[in-house]
Scaffold this active site. Structure first.
Site, PDB file in Angstrom:
ATOM      1  N   TYR A  30     -23.590  20.040  -8.834  1.00 47.84           N
ATOM      2  CA  TYR A  30     -22.357  20.283  -9.598  1.00 47.84           C
ATOM      3  C   TYR A  30     -22.500  21.428 -10.024  1.00 47.84           C
ATOM      4  CZ  TYR A  30     -23.009  15.418 -10.560  1.00 47.84           C
ATOM      5  OH  TYR A  30     -23.405  14.222 -10.263  1.00 47.84           O
ATOM      6  N   ARG A  31     -21.348  21.838  -9.709  1.00 47.22           N
ATOM      7  CA  ARG A  31     -20.046  23.562  -9.642  1.00 47.22           C
ATOM      8  C   ARG A  31     -19.142  23.782 -10.934  1.00 47.22           C
ATOM      9  NH1 ARG A  31     -18.138  23.616  -4.291  1.00 47.22           N
ATOM     10  NH2 ARG A  31     -19.691  23.489  -3.061  1.00 47.22           N
ATOM     11  N   VAL A  32     -19.878  24.252 -11.031  1.00 43.30           N
ATOM     12  CA  VAL A  32     -19.344  24.545 -12.677  1.00 43.30           C
ATOM     13  C   VAL A  32     -18.679  25.600 -12.890  1.00 43.30           C
ATOM     14  CG1 VAL A  32     -20.078  22.881 -14.088  1.00 43.30           C
ATOM     15  CG2 VAL A  32     -21.002  25.819 -13.902  1.00 43.30           C
TER      16      VAL A  32
ATOM     17  N   ASP B  77     -13.713  22.956  -5.063  1.00 40.20           N
ATOM     18  CA  ASP B  77     -13.573  22.847  -5.759  1.00 40.20           C
ATOM     19  C   ASP B  77     -14.454  22.873  -7.038  1.00 40.20           C
ATOM     20  OD1 ASP B  77     -11.798  21.607  -4.598  1.00 40.20           O
ATOM     21  OD2 ASP B  77     -11.980  19.545  -4.095  1.00 40.20           O
TER      22      ASP B  77
ATOM     23  N   HIS C 240     -17.148  21.243 -10.579  1.00 43.22           N
ATOM     24  CA  HIS C 240     -16.919  19.740 -11.011  1.00 43.22           C
ATOM     25  C   HIS C 240     -17.218  19.605 -12.853  1.00 43.22           C
ATOM     26  CE1 HIS C 240     -18.396  20.406  -6.782  1.00 43.22           C
ATOM     27  NE2 HIS C 240     -17.422  19.200  -6.572  1.00 43.22           N
TER      28      HIS C 240
END
Length: 137
Positions: free
Chosen positions: A13-15, A29, A31
């Site tokens: 998950y890319r923060v 994007d 996440h």
């Protein structure tokens, strides 16, 4: 320099993505909601007192030892011999310089060098004045 050791997993998950863009110029994007949903942060007071193994001309503190992976810091001050036949090692030189010696061949090691010692590599020597972060599963 940052060094991240983690358990291999098939979901990321890319923060934050440093404002990098895709091939069309769009921001990547993120996440954030999914990352929050799977994050559990429990506070535990801990005392960090790493076990330190003394070996020839090396000190080897254990930072993490778990069922998933182990992380060590190898501080080489001279020459030390190692042998790992049944597991691979991931090594990153974080300070100093030295030499890896295997089967008579010498390989220079400098700060920022990252390499893998594969399963079955056998005996090798590290020589010099350097510090490495070493991990394995």
């Amino acid at each position: 320099m940052d060094l991240e050791t983690q358990q291999s997993y098939d979901t990321t998950y890319r923060v934050y993505y440093y404002d990098r863009r895709d091939a069309e110029g769009n921001l990547r994007d993120l996440h954030l909601v999914k990352a929050i949903e799977v994050t559990t942060v429990l506070h535990h007071d801990i005392v960090i007192a790493p076990k330190v193994e003394e070996k020839e001309q090396a000190a080897i503190p254990t930072f993490v030892e778990s069922e998933f992976f182990s992380v060590y810091k190898w501080k080489i001050c001279g020459k030390s011999t190692f042998s790992f036949n049944d597991q691979y090692l991931l090594l990153s030189v974080i300070n100093g310089e030295g030499t890896l010696i295997h089967n008579g061949e010498k390989y220079p090691l400098n700060k920022g060098t990252h390499f893998i010692v594969p399963v079955g590599f056998g005996e090798f020597e590290l020589e010099g004045q350097c510090e490495l972060i070493v991990s394995h599963t």
